[in-house]
Design an enzyme around this catalytic site. Sequence first.
Site, PDB file in Angstrom:
ATOM      1  N   LYS A   1      -3.662  10.628  13.473  1.00  0.00           N
ATOM      2  CA  LYS A   1      -3.291   9.934  14.830  1.00  0.00           C
ATOM      3  C   LYS A   1      -2.571   8.786  14.718  1.00  0.00           C
ATOM      4  CE  LYS A   1      -7.788  11.238  16.322  1.00  0.00           C
ATOM      5  NZ  LYS A   1      -9.166  10.914  16.400  1.00  0.00           N
TER       6      LYS A   1
ATOM      7  N   GLY B   1      -8.379  14.275   8.625  1.00  0.00           N
ATOM      8  CA  GLY B   1      -9.094  13.287   9.522  1.00  0.00           C
ATOM      9  C   GLY B   1      -8.333  12.567  10.518  1.00  0.00           C
ATOM     10  N   SER B   2      -8.810  11.421  10.924  1.00  0.00           N
ATOM     11  CA  SER B   2      -8.195  10.711  12.291  1.00  0.00           C
ATOM     12  C   SER B   2      -6.853  10.068  11.599  1.00  0.00           C
ATOM     13  CB  SER B   2      -9.141   9.834  12.830  1.00  0.00           C
ATOM     14  OG  SER B   2     -10.087  10.377  13.300  1.00  0.00           O
ATOM     15  N   ILE B   3      -6.767   9.905  10.417  1.00  0.00           N
ATOM     16  CA  ILE B   3      -5.447   9.161   9.877  1.00  0.00           C
ATOM     17  C   ILE B   3      -4.216   9.791  10.537  1.00  0.00           C
ATOM     18  CG2 ILE B   3      -5.021  10.304   7.533  1.00  0.00           C
ATOM     19  CD1 ILE B   3      -4.704   6.642   7.957  1.00  0.00           C
TER      20      ILE B   3
END
Length: 122
Positions: free
Chosen positions: A23, A19-21
């Site tokens: 980033k 997921g976005s972790i």
Amino acid sequence: MLSLRTGCPATTDALFLPGSIGKLYTATLVLILAATVSSTSTSRCGPILPDFEVRDHQARDTVTVRDLLCHRSGFDGDVFLDTGRGDDALVKYLAQLTDLPQICEPGRCGATATVDTRSWAG
């Protein structure tokens, strides 16, 4: 719990999409890179990522660090390829991007893209 739908429990060998972790890790790596090689968010990616290849060579040569971090590279981006779990998984992933289509020119349109942030993980 691995899946609420199936009731399958999470085990030590269960895989989860990050997921976005990612980033956060990517931004940290880019800041470290910027401090060590004098790159900036407006630097072109080619000199920094010499092995990065996509179908559109003009886009590859003009995309900037900021374009990748802001998901404005214009690459067709949510590409989930199974390249294994080994130390060579990222190298294999990047090698498979050579035929990645360009949706628009870099900086012109935005979309969440796994490709943009995963390109920096190496």
